[in-house]
Design an enzyme around this catalytic site. Structure first.
Site, mmCIF file in Angstrom:
data_model
loop_
_atom_site.group_PDB
_atom_site.id
_atom_site.type_symbol
_atom_site.label_atom_id
_atom_site.label_comp_id
_atom_site.label_asym_id
_atom_site.label_seq_id
_atom_site.Cartn_x
_atom_site.Cartn_y
_atom_site.Cartn_z
ATOM 1 N N LYS A 137 0.901 -1.259 0.027
ATOM 2 C CA LYS A 137 -0.039 0.000 -0.098
ATOM 3 C C LYS A 137 0.812 1.112 0.061
ATOM 4 O O LYS A 137 0.304 2.436 -0.579
ATOM 5 C CB LYS A 137 -1.026 0.035 1.224
ATOM 6 C CG LYS A 137 -1.943 -1.085 1.154
ATOM 7 C CD LYS A 137 -2.889 -1.415 2.095
ATOM 8 C CE LYS A 137 -4.072 -0.561 2.067
ATOM 9 N NZ LYS A 137 -5.187 -0.604 3.190
ATOM 10 N N LYS A 146 -3.494 10.956 7.776
ATOM 11 C CA LYS A 146 -4.082 11.779 8.452
ATOM 12 C C LYS A 146 -5.509 10.942 8.697
ATOM 13 O O LYS A 146 -5.945 10.237 7.766
ATOM 14 C CB LYS A 146 -4.447 12.816 7.733
ATOM 15 C CG LYS A 146 -5.577 14.031 8.313
ATOM 16 C CD LYS A 146 -5.117 14.952 9.326
ATOM 17 C CE LYS A 146 -6.027 15.633 10.081
ATOM 18 N NZ LYS A 146 -5.654 15.991 11.243
ATOM 19 N N LEU A 161 -8.988 10.860 8.836
ATOM 20 C CA LEU A 161 -10.133 11.915 8.458
ATOM 21 C C LEU A 161 -11.602 11.424 9.165
ATOM 22 O O LEU A 161 -11.947 10.585 9.664
ATOM 23 C CB LEU A 161 -10.806 11.638 6.715
ATOM 24 C CG LEU A 161 -9.376 11.840 6.114
ATOM 25 C CD1 LEU A 161 -9.821 11.329 4.380
ATOM 26 C CD2 LEU A 161 -9.056 13.193 6.160
ATOM 27 N N HIS A 221 -16.387 6.187 1.896
ATOM 28 C CA HIS A 221 -15.402 5.469 0.989
ATOM 29 C C HIS A 221 -16.123 5.348 -0.257
ATOM 30 O O HIS A 221 -17.511 4.983 -0.486
ATOM 31 C CB HIS A 221 -15.370 4.103 1.494
ATOM 32 C CG HIS A 221 -14.643 3.159 0.870
ATOM 33 N ND1 HIS A 221 -13.530 2.331 1.322
ATOM 34 C CD2 HIS A 221 -14.930 2.420 -0.468
ATOM 35 C CE1 HIS A 221 -13.092 1.828 0.448
ATOM 36 N NE2 HIS A 221 -13.893 1.732 -0.681
ATOM 37 N N GLU A 267 -9.856 2.536 -4.927
ATOM 38 C CA GLU A 267 -10.569 3.190 -3.563
ATOM 39 C C GLU A 267 -10.058 4.577 -3.312
ATOM 40 O O GLU A 267 -8.798 4.953 -3.141
ATOM 41 C CB GLU A 267 -10.480 2.236 -2.581
ATOM 42 C CG GLU A 267 -10.935 0.907 -2.808
ATOM 43 C CD GLU A 267 -11.041 -0.138 -1.724
ATOM 44 O OE1 GLU A 267 -11.832 -1.089 -1.602
ATOM 45 O OE2 GLU A 267 -10.215 -0.125 -0.898
ATOM 46 N N ASN A 290 -7.856 -2.446 -5.351
ATOM 47 C CA ASN A 290 -7.983 -3.769 -5.277
ATOM 48 C C ASN A 290 -7.810 -4.358 -6.465
ATOM 49 O O ASN A 290 -8.649 -4.083 -7.461
ATOM 50 C CB ASN A 290 -9.109 -4.405 -4.501
ATOM 51 C CG ASN A 290 -9.170 -3.642 -3.044
ATOM 52 O OD1 ASN A 290 -10.164 -3.217 -2.493
ATOM 53 N ND2 ASN A 290 -8.113 -4.235 -2.390
ATOM 54 N N ARG A 308 -8.465 -7.212 -8.204
ATOM 55 C CA ARG A 308 -9.495 -8.321 -8.423
ATOM 56 C C ARG A 308 -10.868 -7.961 -8.541
ATOM 57 O O ARG A 308 -11.173 -6.827 -8.393
ATOM 58 C CB ARG A 308 -9.066 -9.300 -6.915
ATOM 59 C CG ARG A 308 -9.510 -8.473 -5.661
ATOM 60 C CD ARG A 308 -9.820 -9.296 -4.643
ATOM 61 N NE ARG A 308 -9.360 -8.374 -3.322
ATOM 62 C CZ ARG A 308 -10.666 -7.590 -2.577
ATOM 63 N NH1 ARG A 308 -11.841 -7.757 -3.157
ATOM 64 N NH2 ARG A 308 -10.393 -7.050 -1.481
ATOM 65 N N VAL A 340 -16.318 -8.104 -3.627
ATOM 66 C CA VAL A 340 -17.789 -8.624 -3.146
ATOM 67 C C VAL A 340 -18.804 -7.980 -3.845
ATOM 68 O O VAL A 340 -19.632 -8.528 -4.071
ATOM 69 C CB VAL A 340 -17.451 -8.469 -1.747
ATOM 70 C CG1 VAL A 340 -18.940 -9.056 -0.977
ATOM 71 C CG2 VAL A 340 -16.369 -9.535 -1.088
ATOM 72 N N ARG A 400 -24.658 -7.228 2.566
ATOM 73 C CA ARG A 400 -23.957 -8.254 3.087
ATOM 74 C C ARG A 400 -24.816 -9.039 4.149
ATOM 75 O O ARG A 400 -25.012 -8.396 5.349
ATOM 76 C CB ARG A 400 -22.610 -7.931 3.147
ATOM 77 C CG ARG A 400 -21.720 -7.431 2.366
ATOM 78 C CD ARG A 400 -20.253 -7.309 2.472
ATOM 79 N NE ARG A 400 -19.669 -6.472 1.470
ATOM 80 C CZ ARG A 400 -18.201 -6.728 1.452
ATOM 81 N NH1 ARG A 400 -17.355 -7.268 2.333
ATOM 82 N NH2 ARG A 400 -17.547 -5.852 0.522
HETATM 83 P P1 ADP Z 1 -7.950 -2.202 4.253
HETATM 84 O O1 ADP Z 1 -6.973 -2.468 2.941
HETATM 85 O O2 ADP Z 1 -7.474 -2.930 5.422
HETATM 86 O O3 ADP Z 1 -9.569 -2.361 3.702
HETATM 87 P P2 ADP Z 1 -8.361 0.512 3.627
HETATM 88 O O4 ADP Z 1 -7.130 1.527 3.348
HETATM 89 O O5 ADP Z 1 -8.903 0.124 2.301
HETATM 90 O O6 ADP Z 1 -7.689 -0.678 4.453
HETATM 91 O O7 ADP Z 1 -9.213 1.453 4.480
HETATM 92 C C1 ADP Z 1 -10.323 0.564 4.957
HETATM 93 C C2 ADP Z 1 -11.236 1.463 5.592
HETATM 94 O O8 ADP Z 1 -10.673 2.198 6.680
HETATM 95 C C3 ADP Z 1 -11.977 2.648 4.720
HETATM 96 O O9 ADP Z 1 -12.842 2.457 4.057
HETATM 97 C C4 ADP Z 1 -12.170 3.775 5.844
HETATM 98 O O10 ADP Z 1 -13.483 3.471 6.349
HETATM 99 C C5 ADP Z 1 -11.041 3.383 6.879
HETATM 100 N N1 ADP Z 1 -10.116 4.210 6.778
HETATM 101 C C6 ADP Z 1 -8.960 4.221 5.835
HETATM 102 N N2 ADP Z 1 -8.047 5.313 5.755
HETATM 103 C C7 ADP Z 1 -8.747 6.119 6.755
HETATM 104 C C8 ADP Z 1 -8.173 7.436 7.034
HETATM 105 N N3 ADP Z 1 -7.207 7.926 6.597
HETATM 106 N N4 ADP Z 1 -9.064 8.320 7.774
HETATM 107 C C9 ADP Z 1 -10.199 7.602 8.019
HETATM 108 N N5 ADP Z 1 -10.727 6.465 7.830
HETATM 109 C C10 ADP Z 1 -9.983 5.862 6.894
#
Ligand code: ADP
Length: 456
Positions: free
Chosen positions: A116, A201, A203, A208, A275, A289, A291, A294, A337
């Site tokens: 990542k 940071k 947020l 999402h 994403e 992602n 792939r 879901v 889901r």
């Molecule tokens: P994973 O790969 O473990 O799913 P992600 O980076 O895709 O992790 O993040 C999953 C979820 O975590 C996001 O959809 C969001 O809800 C929360 N998240 C990720 N980064 C942040 C951020 N910088 N601030 C607030 N929430 C976050």
């Protein structure tokens, strides 16, 4: 075109892939653990092969067992589904080395986006906005402290190899940084074999929003619009909708163009999801992602495109055959889901189901491998069904979803159906103003009122 596809997965996604194969006149080979001998994907496939005992590590996660099954069954392609080996670059490379087509992106892209930190760097360099944070992995606690002070608390400690919300910790202030890093690193090391961390940071109320991309082997790249996956618990999605109720047309164009830009910069092939977090009118890349997701059915419902079919087609070398302007979206789709888990604590609750009656009627699709008296095994993911509803407008879609949830009978085990029903009644959901932290606040508040709304 392929003659025979081996499906390296189980449950609803194995059935989903099997159905696409059948629609295309392609023979399907199911693989299964001993615990899944009487599973629906095994019953419906043209051939099936047992690849090991119940534990996923010894069956669905065993590359050698799956490759052997592909070799003995003479399959000319493998579809990995999602989870298990779908984002394992080594497995994808092994498949190709054996002269079998991997129905997915190239191993190099899986590897790059699986890291990542590297993925964020790639996107930043491609001119796509990313969440403010560390430029690379955190070298030391002191370095983390300096970056956190610069971007301001709260911050989020994340795992470079992360997935499924694991290895992620919110840090409110400098005092809790060291312990959060230690915890996140230990969690990431045990889940992914890699404890490397980075910082972002945190947020407060983001949404999402992710964009579905589709690319062939000849350089054609298009997007199929966005999905809003802000309804989450433990950073994991539980309900998704398309299009996002939060975006205007200009923002939609911008976010979709950024996703295509990322896929083009990569030279990507197959399906992928870019994403983003969207907050106060700005969007930031978080990960890609590599792939099938879901939640792909909500895109299928609004675009009327069979994504699994497209994946198989482009993997066989067929050109996409249509362009961005040929993609039309219509109406609104929502996916719930359905997990075998306690709807309040979210603890998995596998077991034998009694009566089973899926809903139907206009606009309703159920992707599930359940049947009456099926025993949900305790070894795998707790998701047992996806209820996907389409309607000409979001309002009609919500009415149909309410009807479908009320019709759905899964006796014998607790499921998330009651939770979805309550979410559907919540004002923030009806208005479309929820954010990624909303559901947990809603559940904590006793699921009666509303949680603070998104600021966008
Ligand atoms: P994973 O790969 O473990 O799913 P992600 O980076 O895709 O992790 O993040 C999953 C979820 O975590 C996001 O959809 C969001 O809800 C929360 N998240 C990720 N980064 C942040 C951020 N910088 N601030 C607030 N929430 C976050």
């Amino acid at each position: 075109m392929f003659q025979k596809v081996l499906i390296a997965n189980r449950g609803e996604i194995a059935l989903r892939i099997l159905r696409a194969c059948r629609d295309m006149g392609i023979h399907s080979v199911a693989v299964h653990s001993t615990a899944d001998a009487s599973a629906m994907h095994v019953r419906l496939a043209d051939e099936s092969i047992c690849i090991g005992p119940a534990a996923a590590a010894d069956s669905y996660l065993n590359p050698v067992a799956i490759l052997s099954a592909a070799t003995v069954s003479n399959a000319d392609a493998i579809h990995p589904g999602y989870g298990f080996l779908s984002e394992n670059a080594k497995f994808a490379a092994m498949v190709e080395e054996h002269g079998i087509a991997f129905i997915g992106p190239s191993p190099e892209h899986i590897r790059l986006m699986g890291d990542k930190v590297a993925a964020k760097r790639f996107c930043r360099e491609a001119g796509i906005p990313v969440v403010p944070g560390s430029d690379g992995p955190i070298a030391s606690e002191a370095a983390a402290r300096a970056i956190a002070a610069e971007i301001g608390y709260p911050v989020l400690v994340k795992a470079s190899a992360g997935g499924g919300g694991r290895g992620m910790k919110v840090v409110e202030d400098a005092d809790s940084l060291a312990s959060a890093m230690e915890l996140a690193s230990a969690e990431a090391a045990s889940a992914f074999g890699n404890g490397e961390l980075y910082l972002e940071k945190y947020l407060a109320r983001p949404r999402h929003i992710e964009v579905q991309v589709l690319a062939d082997l000849h350089g054609a790249v298009i997007h199929l619009g966005e999905r809003d996956c802000s309804m989450q618990r433990r950073h994991q999605k539980i309900l998704e909708e398309a299009p996002s109720p939060a975006l205007g047309e200009d923002e939609r164009k911008l976010i979709c163009a950024s996703a295509v830009q990322a896929a083009k910069a990569l030279g990507y092939r197959s399906v992928g999801t870019v994403e983003f977090l969207y907050s106060e009118g700005e969007f930031y890349f978080i990960e890609m992602n590599t792939r099938l997701q879901v939640e792909h059915p909500v895109t299928e419902m609004v675009c009327e495109i069979d994504l699994v079919r497209e994946m198989i087609r482009v993997a066989s070398g067929a050109p996409l055959g249509y362009g961005q302007d040929d993609v039309r979206t219509s109406g609104h789709a929502i996916e719930c889901r359905i997990n075998a888990e306690d709807p309040v604590t979210f603890i998995p609750m596998p077991g034998r189901i009694g009566d089973y009656h899926p809903p139907g009627g206009p606009g309703v699709r159920v992707d599930s491998a359940l049947y009456s008296s099926y025993a949900v095994p305790p070894y795998y993911d707790s998701m047992i069904a996806k209820l996907i509803v389409h309607g000409p407008t979001r309002e009609v879609c919500m009415m149909r979803l309410r009807r479908a949830l009320a019709e759905y009978v899964i006796d014998g085990i607790p499921t998330t159906i009651p939770l979805h029903t309550r979410v559907l009644e919540a004002e923030d959901f009806r208005l479309g103003t929820y954010h990624v932290h909303w559901l947990e606040q809603f559940v904590r508040a006793g699921q009666s009122g509303t949680a603070p709304a998104a600021t966008d």
